[in-house]
Scaffold this motif. Structure first.
Motif: not given
Lengths: 174, 412
Positions: A50-74
């Motif tokens: 996702f991040s490879i061709r995007r700007a740092p900001l949306p990439a960071g937001i996506a990373g945050l969201a994904m991380g939270w989701a994975q938190d929920g799973l563990t």
């Protein structure tokens, strides 16, 4: 040129579905998806694609969201969001399309490095929490970081190809 | 100003909304414990449900686990017999669940099973392998799935006990098939020692097998023992979930049997006797015996029921001499059970065999003293024929339920 609204919605839905698939794959006990008991880090792979061709900001937001989701799973402490967000921002900063040409290889390489980075983030958090002996954390970190980096980077291109096709006309956010 | 806002919105509006949405989704997932994803996964995994381990594999696992459990129960039982009656009551309603997923990261040792809140699983339920060894505890429940924190996770600490030396310790997972236990006392343990959950652990019912000792590290300040889990934690396919709270009840010992009252009806005292005895298996002697007592002397009651009783009876016959006091006998049946109880305790140790030779004379003795009188009655051939016939007639009566009365009549 903004793509049409419908087109954007479909894009977003496709992106969301692929992210959910990455999370689902975490649970799946498929034999080829683990090396020495260490499984593929699918959310990380998705995030790098996702991040490879995007700007740092949306990439960071996506990373945050994904991380939270994975938190929920563990477990929520230590959080995965920190490592994933960091990895995503760094990946976006690489501005790959400017410096690197080889897709397959470079995605695998980036995944390798970022897997080590995100595991390190978790290990550091564990160390700061102080619930486990340090020696144990870091010896586990060694095997996990290496194993995860290896197996994830092997699988990364296979995720990258369909996703790149899906995002073949990236929205010019920059 | 408005124009600028509008332009900004046209350019970035969608992206901003998408970002907010993504963050919101992520946060919601974190707060809801990822229930949506877990349930989705449960749905997606349904078609690929694994058929189960091969029969031989399953049997082997189960056999070794059962053996461990048996051993644990044996020692526990022996310990408890001498103390109070401690009863471990697991809620017998177990939920069988299939393991459908593994841990979702590299640091957390867990798994996903296909039963959830709708099936009655609660957070904190104990999870056992299908052989009965402890595996972990439910840490998160969604509607159709639940997540289990395995014992091998470093975060799960469980109070355990080495069965034979009765040493208490704390088990901590090491992310592998092996874990370590830190014991409170320094005492070397032999490899192969069985480790079970201790009563001090509030998270699991006591006495469930956990693992076996494989190594002992003396160089630590605190004695640290390596154990392997009895359950194949790495390749579990099915588990049992006990939704009930771990309940260990200590019940007061049963009230002593009521003082024997002179009652003609033998069955009652008989019943009380076994309860008092507690330790011995109550079944064999019990009610039937008293009834036969008076009558059976010659042969009938002999083989199965009477055997345990016989040895006890023998002592009683010794006092026989008085045998000739008929009026007392009817009362004795009531008293006899009491006599039996202490003897019953000894009885198991005592050899059942000796009983066999006697039966011919003593079978009736099951009620003890009466046996003698019974013999006595024979001499007073109230009936037409001597001993033999006398015996027969009582037997017929045996068929009838009332025994105490029976004993009396022959005397007369």
């Amino acid at each position: 040129m903004q793509p049409s609204l419908l087109r954007q919605c479909i894009n977003a839905i496709g992106t969301l579905v692929s992210a959910v698939c990455a999370l689902l794959a975490l649970f799946a006990p498929v034999p080829g998806w683990a090396i020495a008991g260490i499984g593929v880090d699918w959310p990380l792979i998705w995030l790098i694609c996702f991040s490879i061709r995007r700007a740092p900001l949306p990439a960071g937001i996506a990373g945050l969201a994904m991380g939270w989701a994975q938190d929920g799973l563990t477990i929520a402490r230590p959080t995965h969001a920190l490592g994933l967000a960091l990895a995503a921002v760094l990946t976006a900063r690489l501005e790959k399309q400017r410096f690197i040409q080889e897709d397959f290889i470079s995605v695998a390489l980036i995944t390798f490095a970022m897997a080590v980075l995100s595991e390190t983030c978790i290990a550091v958090q564990y160390s700061l929490m102080g619930v486990l002996p340090l020696a144990e954390i870091w010896s586990h970190h060694q095997s996990v970081a290496l194993g995860s980096a290896l197996i994830s980077s092997l699988w990364a291109p296979i995720v990258y190809m369909p996703l790149r096709w899906w995002w073949r006309e990236p929205v010019p956010l920059k | 100003m408005v124009e600028r806002l509008r332009r900004w919105w046209i350019r970035f509006g969608l992206a901003a909304v998408a970002a907010l949405l993504a963050l919101g989704l992520g946060w919601w997932m974190r707060q809801s414990g990822g229930a949506l994803i877990a349930d989705l996964f449960g749905l997606a995994a349904a078609p690929f449900v694994y058929a189960g381990p091969t029969p031989t594999q399953k049997r082997d696992d189960r056999a070794s686990q059962m053996q461990g459990r048996l051993e644990a129960l044996y020692y526990e039982n022996r310990e408890l017999r001498s103390l109070l009656e401690l009863e471990e009551k697991l809620d017998l309603k177990t939920i069988t669940a299939q393991v459908i997923g593994r841990s979702a990261d590299h640091w957390w040792q867990g798994m996903v099973v296909n039963r959830g809140g709708e099936d009655g699983v609660k957070v904190g339920s104990s999870v056992l392998s299908d052989g009965g060894a402890v595996v972990g505890q439910v840490s998160e429940v969604s509607a159709r799935t639940s997540r289990v924190l395995l014992l091998s996770d470093p975060g799960s600490q469980v109070g355990v006990m080495a069965v034979r030396p009765r040493l208490m310790g704390i088990l901590q997972g090491r992310r592998r098939e092996q874990a370590t236990v830190e014991f409170f006392e320094q005492q070397p343990l032999k490899p192969g020692e069985l480790i079970v959950t201790s009563g001090l652990s509030s998270r699991f019912p006591a006495g469930l097998p956990v693992g076996r000792v494989v190594g002992f590290d003396k160089n630590q300040a605190v004695p640290r023992v390596k154990i392997t889990f009895l359950a194949p934690i790495g390749r579990l396919e099915w588990v049992k979930i006990y939704p009930g709270e771990p309940a260990v009840k200590i019940e007061p010992p049963p009230p002593p049997p009521p003082p024997p009252v002179a009652e003609p009806v033998s069955p009652q005292p008989a019943a009380s006797a076994p309860t008092g005895a507690t330790t011995v298996k109550p079944a064999p002697p019990t009610p039937s015996a008293p009834a036969e007592v008076t009558i059976a002397k010659p042969k009938a009651a002999v083989p199965p029921a009477s055997t345990p009783l016989v040895p006890k009876l023998k002592p009683s016959p010794a006092p026989e001499p008085e045998g000739q006091t008929p009026p007392t006998f009817p009362l004795k049946p009531a008293a006899s059970p009491r006599l039996l109880t202490p003897e019953t305790d000894t009885a198991p140790g005592g050899t059942p065999k000796p009983a066999v030779p006697r039966p011919s004379e003593a079978p009736a003795p099951s009620t003890t003293p009466e046996s003698i009188p019974a013999e006595a009655p024979a001499p007073p051939p109230a009936s037409s024929t001597p001993a033999g016939e006398g015996a027969v007639s009582p037997e017929n009566r045996n068929g009838a339920p009332t025994d105490a009365t029976l004993s009396a009549p022959p005397m007369h």
